[in-house]
Write an enzyme that holds these catalytic residues in place. Structure first.
Site, short mmCIF file in Angstrom:
data_model
loop_
_atom_site.label_atom_id
_atom_site.label_comp_id
_atom_site.label_asym_id
_atom_site.label_seq_id
_atom_site.Cartn_x
_atom_site.Cartn_y
_atom_site.Cartn_z
N CYS A 13 -0.86 3.89 -6.42
CA CYS A 13 -1.74 3.20 -5.47
C CYS A 13 -1.94 1.78 -5.98
O CYS A 13 -2.15 1.58 -7.19
CB CYS A 13 -3.08 3.93 -5.40
SG CYS A 13 -4.36 3.07 -4.47
N CYS A 43 0.87 -1.18 0.00
CA CYS A 43 0.00 0.00 0.00
C CYS A 43 0.91 1.22 0.00
O CYS A 43 1.72 1.39 0.92
CB CYS A 43 -0.86 -0.04 1.26
SG CYS A 43 -1.88 1.41 1.52
N1 DGL Z 1 -3.82 0.41 -2.01
C1 DGL Z 1 -3.67 1.62 -1.22
C2 DGL Z 1 -2.47 2.42 -1.75
O1 DGL Z 1 -1.63 1.90 -2.40
C3 DGL Z 1 -4.96 2.31 -1.25
C4 DGL Z 1 -5.05 3.43 -0.31
C5 DGL Z 1 -6.38 3.70 0.24
O2 DGL Z 1 -6.95 2.81 0.86
O3 DGL Z 1 -6.81 4.85 0.10
O4 DGL Z 1 -2.30 3.57 -1.51
#
Ligand code: DGL
Length: 261
Positions: free
Chosen positions: A185, A75
């Protein structure tokens, strides 16, 4: 259990980090893995740094209880806001993911690159440090991908709603003449079919999934932690959201258990 037989822990705010799991599983097919999808708390991107840190600690401690030998913070938002703390606090290696601004900045011909990421990532000190390092003479157009994560989390990654939303983010970048779009993301690789429809051919898309898998392999090797047992591994998935959405994202190749964490 010998340390190198232990699983690789992976966590994300939800289903997005499965894009990283897929790269890791392809590169390291004999490794056991445990994936935590904190979908109940998604999106992380709109939360304060304190809250992102608290959730990252919660996920890390659960993965440590499950005996993981290394943790992949799959993430960007959790990495950019929490990884220094995690590395300084726990005694195992952590792999993170950050928007790949460097290859875009080094290769752009139009000297203009776009980056789509969460508010939490774009406002982090780590993101600013990396961007400042590589963006000399380059215009970096930062766009918060508000609303993308909730649509992916509800199985609407390629919906008309997503197309309308992405168009509103991409069009200003195209008007500014970007030739690279950085996906900052781990949920965003799932909107690739829509992005490919919206972007002209000369705009290249960069995402860091494979680089994260290679870094995981390298660090495991350096710590002598690669699994030498070549039998079929166990790949476990836990979600505190809707396991069905996640199973669909995993193309029903793996089952997902509901866990309240
Ligand atoms: N997969 C997360 C990232 O890479 C998502 C972030 C979120 O939940 O806003 O930032």
């Amino acid at each position: 259990m010998k340390t190198h037989h232990k699983p690789i822990g992976i966590f994300d705010s939800g289903v997005g980090g499965t894009s990283i799991f897929k790269e890791i599983h392809a590169l390291l097919p004999h490794e056991h893995t445990i994936y935590l999808a904190d979908s109940k708390n998604a999106p992380y991107g709109d939360k304060s740094q304190e809250e992102i840190l608290r959730l990252s600690i919660k996920n890390t401690e659960l993965l440590l209880e499950k005996n993981c030998k290394i943790i992949v913070v799959a993430c960007n938002t959790a990495t950019t806001n929490a990884i220094s703390y995690l590395r300084n606090t726990y005694d195992i290696p952590f792999i993170g993911i950050e928007p790949a601004i460097k290859p875009a900045a080094l290769n752009t011909q139009t000297k203009t690159v776009g980056i789509l990421a969460t508010k939490g990532t774009l406002s982090s000190a780590l993101f600013h440090k990396t961007t400042d390092l590589y963006s000399n003479g380059i215009t970096v157009i930062e766009q918060v991908g508000e609303g993308i994560v909730p649509l992916v989390e509800t199985g609407k990654a390629t919906s008309d709603e997503m197309k309308t939303l992405l168009k509103s983010y991409i069009n200003p970048m195209l008007e500014a003449d970007i030739d690279y779009l950085v996906l900052g993301c781990t949920h965003y690789p799932y909107v690739l079919p829509v992005l490919l429809e919206l972007l002209p051919k000369h705009v290249k898309i960069i995402d860091s999934g494979l680089a994260v898998a290679k870094q995981t392999q390298l660090i495991l090797k350096q710590h002598n932690l690669l699994n030498e047992n070549k039998s079929r591994p166990e790949n476990s998935f836990f979600s505190n959201g809707n396991p069905k959405v996640m199973e669909a994202i995993l193309k029903d190749r793996f089952s997902v258990k509901y866990l309240d964490f």
